[in-house]
Design a protein around this motif. Structure first.
Motif, mmCIF file in Angstrom:
data_model
loop_
_atom_site.group_PDB
_atom_site.id
_atom_site.type_symbol
_atom_site.label_atom_id
_atom_site.label_comp_id
_atom_site.label_asym_id
_atom_site.label_seq_id
_atom_site.Cartn_x
_atom_site.Cartn_y
_atom_site.Cartn_z
ATOM 1 N N PHE A 44 21.465 16.331 73.180
ATOM 2 C CA PHE A 44 21.382 17.713 72.737
ATOM 3 C C PHE A 44 22.728 18.418 72.947
ATOM 4 N N GLY A 45 23.223 19.097 71.927
ATOM 5 C CA GLY A 45 24.471 19.829 72.024
ATOM 6 C C GLY A 45 25.705 19.001 71.735
ATOM 7 N N ALA A 46 25.567 17.667 71.666
ATOM 8 C CA ALA A 46 26.719 16.818 71.368
ATOM 9 C C ALA A 46 27.038 16.889 69.882
ATOM 10 N N THR A 47 28.306 16.765 69.556
ATOM 11 C CA THR A 47 28.702 16.891 68.164
ATOM 12 C C THR A 47 29.364 15.655 67.593
ATOM 13 N N SER A 48 29.703 14.689 68.415
ATOM 14 C CA SER A 48 30.566 13.634 67.909
ATOM 15 C C SER A 48 30.193 12.237 68.389
ATOM 16 N N ASN A 49 28.946 11.992 68.637
ATOM 17 C CA ASN A 49 28.551 10.633 68.987
ATOM 18 C C ASN A 49 27.461 10.172 68.035
ATOM 19 N N GLY A 50 27.427 8.869 67.730
ATOM 20 C CA GLY A 50 26.481 8.370 66.744
ATOM 21 C C GLY A 50 25.389 7.520 67.355
ATOM 22 N N GLY A 64 17.945 6.515 66.037
ATOM 23 C CA GLY A 64 17.926 7.224 67.301
ATOM 24 C C GLY A 64 18.494 8.624 67.185
ATOM 25 N N GLY A 65 18.393 9.398 68.292
ATOM 26 C CA GLY A 65 18.866 10.772 68.321
ATOM 27 C C GLY A 65 20.128 10.933 69.144
ATOM 28 N N GLN A 66 20.754 12.097 68.994
ATOM 29 C CA GLN A 66 21.936 12.452 69.774
ATOM 30 C C GLN A 66 21.544 13.149 71.063
ATOM 31 N N GLY A 82 22.510 1.358 69.902
ATOM 32 C CA GLY A 82 22.370 0.093 69.191
ATOM 33 C C GLY A 82 21.469 0.204 67.974
ATOM 34 N N GLY A 83 21.748 -0.599 66.968
ATOM 35 C CA GLY A 83 20.897 -0.656 65.791
ATOM 36 C C GLY A 83 19.718 -1.592 66.007
ATOM 37 N N GLY A 84 18.702 -1.493 65.146
ATOM 38 C CA GLY A 84 17.536 -2.362 65.267
ATOM 39 C C GLY A 84 16.395 -1.870 64.405
ATOM 40 N N TYR A 85 15.170 -2.314 64.715
ATOM 41 C CA TYR A 85 14.020 -1.805 63.972
ATOM 42 C C TYR A 85 13.943 -0.290 64.130
ATOM 43 N N SER A 86 14.124 0.209 65.354
ATOM 44 C CA SER A 86 14.343 1.635 65.622
ATOM 45 C C SER A 86 15.651 1.737 66.396
ATOM 46 N N GLY A 87 16.439 2.785 66.142
ATOM 47 C CA GLY A 87 17.761 2.885 66.737
ATOM 48 C C GLY A 87 17.767 3.415 68.158
ATOM 49 N N GLY A 88 18.809 3.042 68.912
ATOM 50 C CA GLY A 88 18.990 3.568 70.256
ATOM 51 C C GLY A 88 19.653 4.928 70.244
ATOM 52 N N GLY A 89 19.368 5.759 71.265
ATOM 53 C CA GLY A 89 19.951 7.086 71.362
ATOM 54 C C GLY A 89 21.425 7.033 71.754
ATOM 55 N N ALA A 90 22.177 8.099 71.397
ATOM 56 C CA ALA A 90 23.608 8.180 71.702
ATOM 57 C C ALA A 90 23.835 9.021 72.951
ATOM 58 N N SER A 91 24.834 8.632 73.756
ATOM 59 C CA SER A 91 25.141 9.299 75.016
ATOM 60 C C SER A 91 26.399 10.141 74.891
ATOM 61 N N ASP A 92 26.404 11.284 75.600
ATOM 62 C CA ASP A 92 27.548 12.187 75.570
ATOM 63 C C ASP A 92 27.668 12.858 76.928
ATOM 64 N N GLN A 134 17.477 10.585 72.474
ATOM 65 C CA GLN A 134 16.203 9.880 72.398
ATOM 66 C C GLN A 134 16.290 8.640 71.505
ATOM 67 N N GLY A 135 15.655 7.556 71.960
ATOM 68 C CA GLY A 135 15.551 6.385 71.108
ATOM 69 C C GLY A 135 14.623 6.632 69.940
ATOM 70 N N GLY A 136 14.885 5.972 68.823
ATOM 71 C CA GLY A 136 14.053 6.135 67.641
ATOM 72 C C GLY A 136 12.720 5.414 67.772
ATOM 73 N N THR A 137 11.777 5.806 66.954
ATOM 74 C CA THR A 137 10.457 5.171 66.915
ATOM 75 C C THR A 137 10.050 4.919 65.465
ATOM 76 N N ASN A 138 9.102 4.000 65.279
ATOM 77 C CA ASN A 138 8.493 3.760 63.958
ATOM 78 C C ASN A 138 9.519 3.415 62.880
#
Length: 326
Positions: A208-214, A204-206, A271-281, A196-200
């Motif tokens: 679900f179940g992934a262990t090694s992505n940022g 961002g989030g990973q 990606g970084g920013g005002y709110s971060g982008g989610g990570a894919s796995d 999930q992308g970050g808000t406010n």
């Protein structure tokens, strides 16, 4: 600028000049702040920046009262009170090419600034793709931040403009990897789960179940990561996710880009920013053409805004152009 006083003596009027407290600190019309064309998770130092800038045309750069830099954060002193147009460009995610890698946002606005104000500038960076893993790993690009300097912890009230960085991509150019011109980061694309992308202003989030992505970082909090691949928030220094020699040899892009840091799966940082982008796995069998980390969110507190992303976004490293308009 000198002021003018009229003094009447009898039938004669004399003209005198008087010093004005609003005299410019130095001559300034326009300047583009860059990252000196480096890449990776940390920004350039002062000597590297000065060697890349034209200090003959812009002698104010050599005066530490007007300009300085530390830990990749450039600090500019406003030369005169007035209105300035600021254009911030976020960095592209890896692989940084015309066919893959989410583009950074381009955010423009006009801002009333006061002589002597200190303005902090973080120019987002891209991060190199692992040579042995083309299309299977990609770090997020860093966001570009223009924020009023604050000796204590900065708050969202200090933000002038932030342009989100793009997410890492596999072998195709995917829309969700592009930075967002809204304040929210984008979700990741592909794989079994969605990061999930970050808000406010948060990271961002990973998946679900992934262990090694940022995931990408936001202004206020780091990107999610079970390891150390999450991007670092602006208020904590804005570095990219940690380096891994196999999966992210330069880490995430400076400006809070996330990075993969372990495992044989196909992983993309946000990606970084005002709110971060989610990570894919995803598993090793998932087509890399469907994988992308989410692009970071953006923020613009200026007037007369012009904001762009997608095909009109920024490719490569970020930058900031400041122009005095009156």
């Amino acid at each position: 600028m000198a002021g003018i006083m009229l003094t009447t003596i009898g039938n004669f009027r004399s003209i005198e000049t008087a010093s004005s407290p609003s005299e410019d600190l130095y001559s300034f019309s326009t300047f583009t702040f860059t990252n000196a064309n480096i890449g990776g998770r940390t920004g350039p130092n002062l000597s590297t920046l000065l060697s890349s800038y034209d200090t003959i045309t812009n002698p104010w750069l050599s005066n530490s009262s007007n300009y300085t830099a530390a830990n990749g954060i450039q600090t500019w002193t406003v030369p005169t009170t007035g209105t300035y147009t600021i254009i911030a460009r976020g960095a592209q995610g890896a692989p940084a090419s015309a066919t893959a890698g989410g583009v950074g946002a381009i955010m423009q606005g006009d801002f009333a600034l006061t002589q002597g104000q200190k303005i902090n500038i973080v120019v987002g960076q891209t991060a190199r793709v692992p040579p042995a893993r083309p299309g299977r790993n990609g770090s997020g690009g860093g966001g570009t931040f223009v924020v009023k300097s604050n000796v204590s912890t900065p708050s969202t009230a200090d933000i002038l403009v932030i342009a989100g960085g793009g997410g890492g991509c596999g072998t195709a150019f995917l829309p969700n990897a592009n930075a967002s011109i809204t304040t929210s980061g984008r979700n990741s694309t592909g794989g079994f789960y969605i990061g999930q992308g970050g808000t406010n202003g948060n990271g961002g989030g990973q998946s679900f179940g992934a262990t090694s992505n940022g995931a990408g970082a936001g202004f206020l909090s780091n990107g999610a990561a079970n390891g150390s691949g999450g991007g670092i928030a602006y208020i904590f220094g804005a570095n990219g996710g940690a380096i891994n020699s196999t999966y992210a040899p330069e880490g995430g892009g400076f400006g809070g880009g996330g990075a993969p840091n372990n495992g044989d799966l196909n992983r993309m940082g946000g990606g970084g920013g005002y709110s971060g982008g989610g990570a894919s796995d995803a598993s090793g069998n998932t087509a890399t053409s469907t994988l992308a980390g989410g692009g970071g969110g953006s923020f613009n507190s200026g007037s007369n805004q012009i904001n762009a992303t997608n095909s009109s976004g920024n490719f490569g490293n970020g930058s900031v152009t400041i122009t005095f308009i009156g």
